[in-house]
Design a protein around this motif. Structure first.
Motif, PDB file in Angstrom:
ATOM      1  N   GLY A 163     -55.400 -36.044  43.373  1.00 30.63           N
ATOM      2  CA  GLY A 163     -55.543 -36.707  42.144  1.00 30.63           C
ATOM      3  C   GLY A 163     -56.760 -37.301  41.787  1.00 30.63           C
ATOM      4  N   ARG A 164     -57.978 -37.096  42.646  1.00 30.31           N
ATOM      5  CA  ARG A 164     -59.118 -37.522  42.239  1.00 30.31           C
ATOM      6  C   ARG A 164     -59.884 -36.845  40.905  1.00 30.31           C
ATOM      7  NH1 ARG A 164     -63.279 -35.273  45.613  1.00 30.31           N
ATOM      8  NH2 ARG A 164     -61.634 -33.929  46.385  1.00 30.31           N
ATOM      9  N   VAL A 165     -60.399 -37.470  40.034  1.00 33.28           N
ATOM     10  CA  VAL A 165     -61.080 -36.908  38.869  1.00 33.28           C
ATOM     11  C   VAL A 165     -62.634 -37.088  38.865  1.00 33.28           C
ATOM     12  CG1 VAL A 165     -61.069 -36.950  36.399  1.00 33.28           C
ATOM     13  CG2 VAL A 165     -58.895 -37.439  37.817  1.00 33.28           C
ATOM     14  N   VAL A 166     -63.265 -36.054  38.721  1.00 33.20           N
ATOM     15  CA  VAL A 166     -64.682 -36.063  38.824  1.00 33.20           C
ATOM     16  C   VAL A 166     -65.085 -35.922  37.363  1.00 33.20           C
ATOM     17  CG1 VAL A 166     -66.969 -35.019  39.415  1.00 33.20           C
ATOM     18  CG2 VAL A 166     -65.058 -35.444  41.353  1.00 33.20           C
ATOM     19  N   GLU A 200     -63.997 -46.333  28.199  1.00 33.11           N
ATOM     20  CA  GLU A 200     -62.731 -46.425  27.842  1.00 33.11           C
ATOM     21  C   GLU A 200     -61.768 -45.636  28.647  1.00 33.11           C
ATOM     22  OE1 GLU A 200     -59.772 -45.929  24.074  1.00 33.11           O
ATOM     23  OE2 GLU A 200     -61.894 -45.892  23.591  1.00 33.11           O
ATOM     24  N   ILE A 201     -62.419 -44.200  28.830  1.00 37.87           N
ATOM     25  CA  ILE A 201     -61.627 -43.232  29.468  1.00 37.87           C
ATOM     26  C   ILE A 201     -61.526 -43.495  31.072  1.00 37.87           C
ATOM     27  CG2 ILE A 201     -63.279 -41.633  29.948  1.00 37.87           C
ATOM     28  CD1 ILE A 201     -60.922 -39.589  29.198  1.00 37.87           C
ATOM     29  N   GLU A 202     -62.586 -44.164  31.421  1.00 40.51           N
ATOM     30  CA  GLU A 202     -62.635 -44.521  33.050  1.00 40.51           C
ATOM     31  C   GLU A 202     -61.587 -45.516  33.460  1.00 40.51           C
ATOM     32  OE1 GLU A 202     -66.571 -45.536  33.925  1.00 40.51           O
ATOM     33  OE2 GLU A 202     -67.290 -43.439  33.866  1.00 40.51           O
ATOM     34  N   GLY A 203     -61.477 -46.590  32.276  1.00 40.22           N
ATOM     35  CA  GLY A 203     -60.554 -47.813  32.456  1.00 40.22           C
ATOM     36  C   GLY A 203     -59.179 -47.018  32.334  1.00 40.22           C
ATOM     37  N   LYS A 204     -58.760 -45.999  31.733  1.00 39.94           N
ATOM     38  CA  LYS A 204     -57.520 -45.463  31.549  1.00 39.94           C
ATOM     39  C   LYS A 204     -57.226 -44.408  32.721  1.00 39.94           C
ATOM     40  CE  LYS A 204     -57.071 -45.686  26.616  1.00 39.94           C
ATOM     41  NZ  LYS A 204     -56.460 -45.276  25.235  1.00 39.94           N
ATOM     42  N   LEU A 205     -58.192 -43.874  33.394  1.00 31.04           N
ATOM     43  CA  LEU A 205     -58.280 -43.299  34.704  1.00 31.04           C
ATOM     44  C   LEU A 205     -57.895 -44.056  35.805  1.00 31.04           C
ATOM     45  CD1 LEU A 205     -61.008 -40.586  34.125  1.00 31.04           C
ATOM     46  CD2 LEU A 205     -58.491 -40.264  34.084  1.00 31.04           C
ATOM     47  N   GLY A 206     -58.076 -45.207  35.861  1.00 33.76           N
ATOM     48  CA  GLY A 206     -57.874 -46.122  37.116  1.00 33.76           C
ATOM     49  C   GLY A 206     -59.094 -46.461  37.882  1.00 33.76           C
ATOM     50  N   ASN A 207     -59.001 -46.784  39.083  1.00 32.35           N
ATOM     51  CA  ASN A 207     -60.107 -47.188  40.131  1.00 32.35           C
ATOM     52  C   ASN A 207     -61.123 -46.191  39.902  1.00 32.35           C
ATOM     53  OD1 ASN A 207     -58.735 -49.827  40.171  1.00 32.35           O
ATOM     54  ND2 ASN A 207     -58.181 -49.411  42.581  1.00 32.35           N
ATOM     55  N   MET A 208     -62.197 -46.637  39.677  1.00 35.17           N
ATOM     56  CA  MET A 208     -63.542 -45.763  40.035  1.00 35.17           C
ATOM     57  C   MET A 208     -64.065 -46.115  41.565  1.00 35.17           C
ATOM     58  SD  MET A 208     -67.194 -45.414  38.056  1.00 35.17           S
ATOM     59  CE  MET A 208     -67.197 -47.030  37.469  1.00 35.17           C
ATOM     60  N   THR A 209     -64.206 -45.283  42.195  1.00 39.04           N
ATOM     61  CA  THR A 209     -64.670 -45.455  43.751  1.00 39.04           C
ATOM     62  C   THR A 209     -65.977 -45.087  43.713  1.00 39.04           C
ATOM     63  OG1 THR A 209     -63.807 -43.171  44.304  1.00 39.04           O
ATOM     64  CG2 THR A 209     -62.384 -44.807  44.535  1.00 39.04           C
ATOM     65  N   HIS A 210     -66.735 -44.338  42.869  1.00 39.74           N
ATOM     66  CA  HIS A 210     -67.940 -44.012  43.000  1.00 39.74           C
ATOM     67  C   HIS A 210     -68.770 -43.458  41.623  1.00 39.74           C
ATOM     68  CE1 HIS A 210     -71.806 -42.178  45.006  1.00 39.74           C
ATOM     69  NE2 HIS A 210     -71.629 -41.149  44.309  1.00 39.74           N
ATOM     70  N   ARG A 211     -70.084 -43.911  41.561  1.00 43.27           N
ATOM     71  CA  ARG A 211     -70.724 -43.652  40.302  1.00 43.27           C
ATOM     72  C   ARG A 211     -72.083 -43.093  40.916  1.00 43.27           C
ATOM     73  NH1 ARG A 211     -71.114 -46.334  34.490  1.00 43.27           N
ATOM     74  NH2 ARG A 211     -69.045 -46.471  35.204  1.00 43.27           N
ATOM     75  N   GLN A 212     -72.536 -42.020  40.428  1.00 45.57           N
ATOM     76  CA  GLN A 212     -74.041 -41.481  40.466  1.00 45.57           C
ATOM     77  C   GLN A 212     -74.520 -41.070  39.342  1.00 45.57           C
ATOM     78  OE1 GLN A 212     -73.912 -38.174  43.671  1.00 45.57           O
ATOM     79  NE2 GLN A 212     -75.906 -37.633  42.796  1.00 45.57           N
TER      80      GLN A 212
END
Length: 70
Positions: A14-17, A34-46
Motif C-alpha cells: 500500500g505504500r506509494v512513492v 493536493e494529491i498527497e492530501g488525498k493519498l493519506g499520511n505521508m511518512t517521509h519526504r526527501q
C-alpha cells in the motif's frame, strides 16, 4: 526547459512513492500538496537538488540550456 514529471510507484503493502522531476524550488511542494492530501499520511519526504534551486537559478539554468541550442 525541462519536462515536468510526476511518477508514482505503488507497492503491494500500500505504500506509494512519489517522484517529481523537472520542478525546481518550492513549486514541487505546491504541485503535489493536493494529491498527497488525498493519498493519506505521508511518512517521509526527501527533497532532491532541484528542490533547493531558486527561481533565479532556474532562469540562469534555462539561459545556459538555451545557449547550447542551435
Amino acid at each position: 526547459m525541462a519536462t515536468e514529471t510526476l511518477e508514482f510507484t505503488i507497492y503491494p503493502d500500500g505504500r506509494v512513492v512519489e517522484t517529481v522531476k523537472g520542478v525546481r524550488g518550492k513549486q514541487c511542494t505546491e504541485l503535489t500538496a493536493e494529491i498527497e492530501g488525498k493519498l493519506g499520511n505521508m511518512t517521509h519526504r526527501q527533497e532532491t537538488d532541484e528542490h533547493y534551486q531558486t527561481v533565479e537559478n532556474q532562469s540562469a539554468q534555462q539561459q545556459w540550456e538555451s545557449w547550447g541550442e542551435t
